[in-house]
Design an enzyme around this catalytic site. Structure first.
Site, PDB file in Angstrom:
ATOM      1  N   GLY A 141      -4.877  -8.537   5.073  1.00 25.08           N
ATOM      2  CA  GLY A 141      -5.486  -7.224   4.901  1.00 25.08           C
ATOM      3  C   GLY A 141      -4.758  -6.121   5.627  1.00 25.08           C
ATOM      4  O   GLY A 141      -4.699  -6.116   6.861  1.00 25.08           O
ATOM      5  N   ASP A 142      -4.157  -5.205   4.869  1.00 27.19           N
ATOM      6  CA  ASP A 142      -3.540  -3.989   5.413  1.00 27.19           C
ATOM      7  C   ASP A 142      -2.310  -4.249   6.280  1.00 27.19           C
ATOM      8  O   ASP A 142      -1.987  -3.421   7.143  1.00 27.19           O
ATOM      9  CB  ASP A 142      -4.546  -3.167   6.218  1.00 27.19           C
ATOM     10  CG  ASP A 142      -5.680  -2.622   5.361  1.00 27.19           C
ATOM     11  OD1 ASP A 142      -5.577  -2.701   4.126  1.00 27.19           O
ATOM     12  OD2 ASP A 142      -6.668  -2.132   5.931  1.00 27.19           O
ATOM     13  N   PRO A 187      -1.760 -14.323  -3.078  1.00 24.81           N
ATOM     14  CA  PRO A 187      -1.898 -14.434  -4.534  1.00 24.81           C
ATOM     15  C   PRO A 187      -2.434 -13.130  -5.115  1.00 24.81           C
ATOM     16  O   PRO A 187      -3.435 -12.599  -4.641  1.00 24.81           O
ATOM     17  CB  PRO A 187      -2.911 -15.580  -4.703  1.00 24.81           C
ATOM     18  CG  PRO A 187      -3.708 -15.561  -3.433  1.00 24.81           C
ATOM     19  CD  PRO A 187      -2.768 -15.118  -2.354  1.00 24.81           C
ATOM     20  N   CYS A 191     -11.609 -13.080  -4.668  1.00 24.83           N
ATOM     21  CA  CYS A 191     -11.305 -12.022  -5.630  1.00 24.83           C
ATOM     22  C   CYS A 191     -12.547 -11.169  -5.880  1.00 24.83           C
ATOM     23  O   CYS A 191     -13.599 -11.688  -6.253  1.00 24.83           O
ATOM     24  CB  CYS A 191     -10.817 -12.607  -6.949  1.00 24.83           C
ATOM     25  SG  CYS A 191     -10.464 -11.341  -8.197  1.00 24.83           S
TER      26      CYS A 191
END
Length: 330
Positions: free
Chosen positions: A204-205, A17, A101
């Site tokens: 992540g990444d 998201p 977030c």
């Protein structure tokens, strides 16, 4: 891997998201390029309860993009539970809770990753939402607030006890924002905790097929979630799927097809919103698509492309870029 009644294939790939990114037009493209689950932009519980039209519009789901998770953020259990009931009327397959977030306007007000500094409230929100809806509830969070409070291993157990059916973990703290490298070691520790029974989704990444395979193989996650690596490149899911299934890299997509996809996304966004807002909503994708990387002396063209809010002008710019820099290249 299974969430509720949804059975995913081997090596599931999820679209993360992202605000101003994962609108219905982009989600549908990612689904067409083999994303197994897509998430809406994160939706404010308070705004949803107040019937803010722009927020309600984020509940739009196209049938072709299913399964879909609607992600909510807020800071009060009652408001989150009420918003979850409203979101459920859009018939998503999953309600997801945003505890990750990091941006100031969210975390600074005690929502998103801000709740990592108030675990009792985070747990209370989770319990209330799980009780309030009949669809599976999942959550997305980070390793902790900062390097001194990486609490994810314990927090994962607590969230599981609340009744969530899957947990996505971004391998950074809130203090890191999006800087530095994502640390997957704690994600792997959560996954390998014998007490954890729910699926663990790593995030992540992940920007290449090789990295996605490493995350599955090395850390044992049940699914990989892709965020920034998909912006302007929805076909990354197809590239990764091909590599996971064959061990070979998929040949680069022809330039003409990449331009067609960019145009298709713009038109779909306009259909969902209107001409001006639809174009504005695709600017982040235009700014990040690999199509334009490495083109010399491109600054003025890029500025013009990102400033226009007229479809005819925008397509004329794209056509000129294609003919000027790529000619008949495929």
């Amino acid at each position: 891997m299974q969430i509720g009644n949804i059975i995913f294939p081997e090596y599931p790939l999820f679209l993360a998201p992202m605000e101003d990114v994962t609108d219905p037009a982009f989600r549908l493209l990612c689904k067409q390029f083999d994303a197994d689950l897509v998430y809406t932009e994160f939706i404010s519980a308070d705004a949803l309860i107040r019937n803010v039209k722009r927020t309600e519009q984020k509940l739009t789901i196209f049938e072709g993009e299913r399964p879909v998770a609607i992600q909510l953020y807020g800071r009060e259990p009652e408001a989150m539970a009420e918003a979850a009931k409203i979101a459920e009327t859009a018939n998503p397959e999953i309600i997801d809770l945003n505890f990750g977030c990091p941006v100031k306007k969210v975390a600074g007000k005690g929502a998103g990753s801000g709740l990592l500094r108030d675990i009792p409230k985070l747990i209370a929100i989770t319990k209330e939402v799980v009780k309030s809806v009949n669809v599976p509830v999942t959550a997305k969070t980070r390793l902790g607030w900062d390097d001194n409070s990486k609490i994810i291993v314990d927090l994962a157990e607590q969230l599981q006890d609340c009744g969530i059916q899957a947990l996505a973990i971004h391998g950074r703290t809130r203090a890191q924002m999006y800087t530095g490298d994502a640390d997957w070691t704690l994600i792997g520790e959560v996954k390998n905790n014998p007490r954890m029974k729910i699926p663990i989704i790593g995030n992540g990444d992940v920007v290449s097929p090789q990295r996605a395979k490493e995350c599955f193989d090395r850390y044992g996650v049940d699914a990989v979630m892709i965020g920034r690596g998909s912006i302007g490149k929805p076909w990354i899911f197809k590239e990764i799927k091909h590599y996971l299934q064959t061990g070979e890299l998929l040949p680069s997509m022809p330039v003409s097809e990449q331009f067609d996809i960019v145009k298709k996304q713009i038109l779909s966004s306009i259909e969902w919103l209107d001409e001006r807002r639809g174009i504005v909503h695709t600017r982040r994708h235009l700014a990040n698509t690999p199509l334009f990387k490495g083109i010399p002396h491109f600054r003025d063209t890029r500025i013009a492309m990102l400033r226009t809010d007229n479809l005819t002008d925008l397509f004329a710019i794209l056509d000129n870029v294609k003919s000027t820099y790529f000619g008949d290249a495929e």
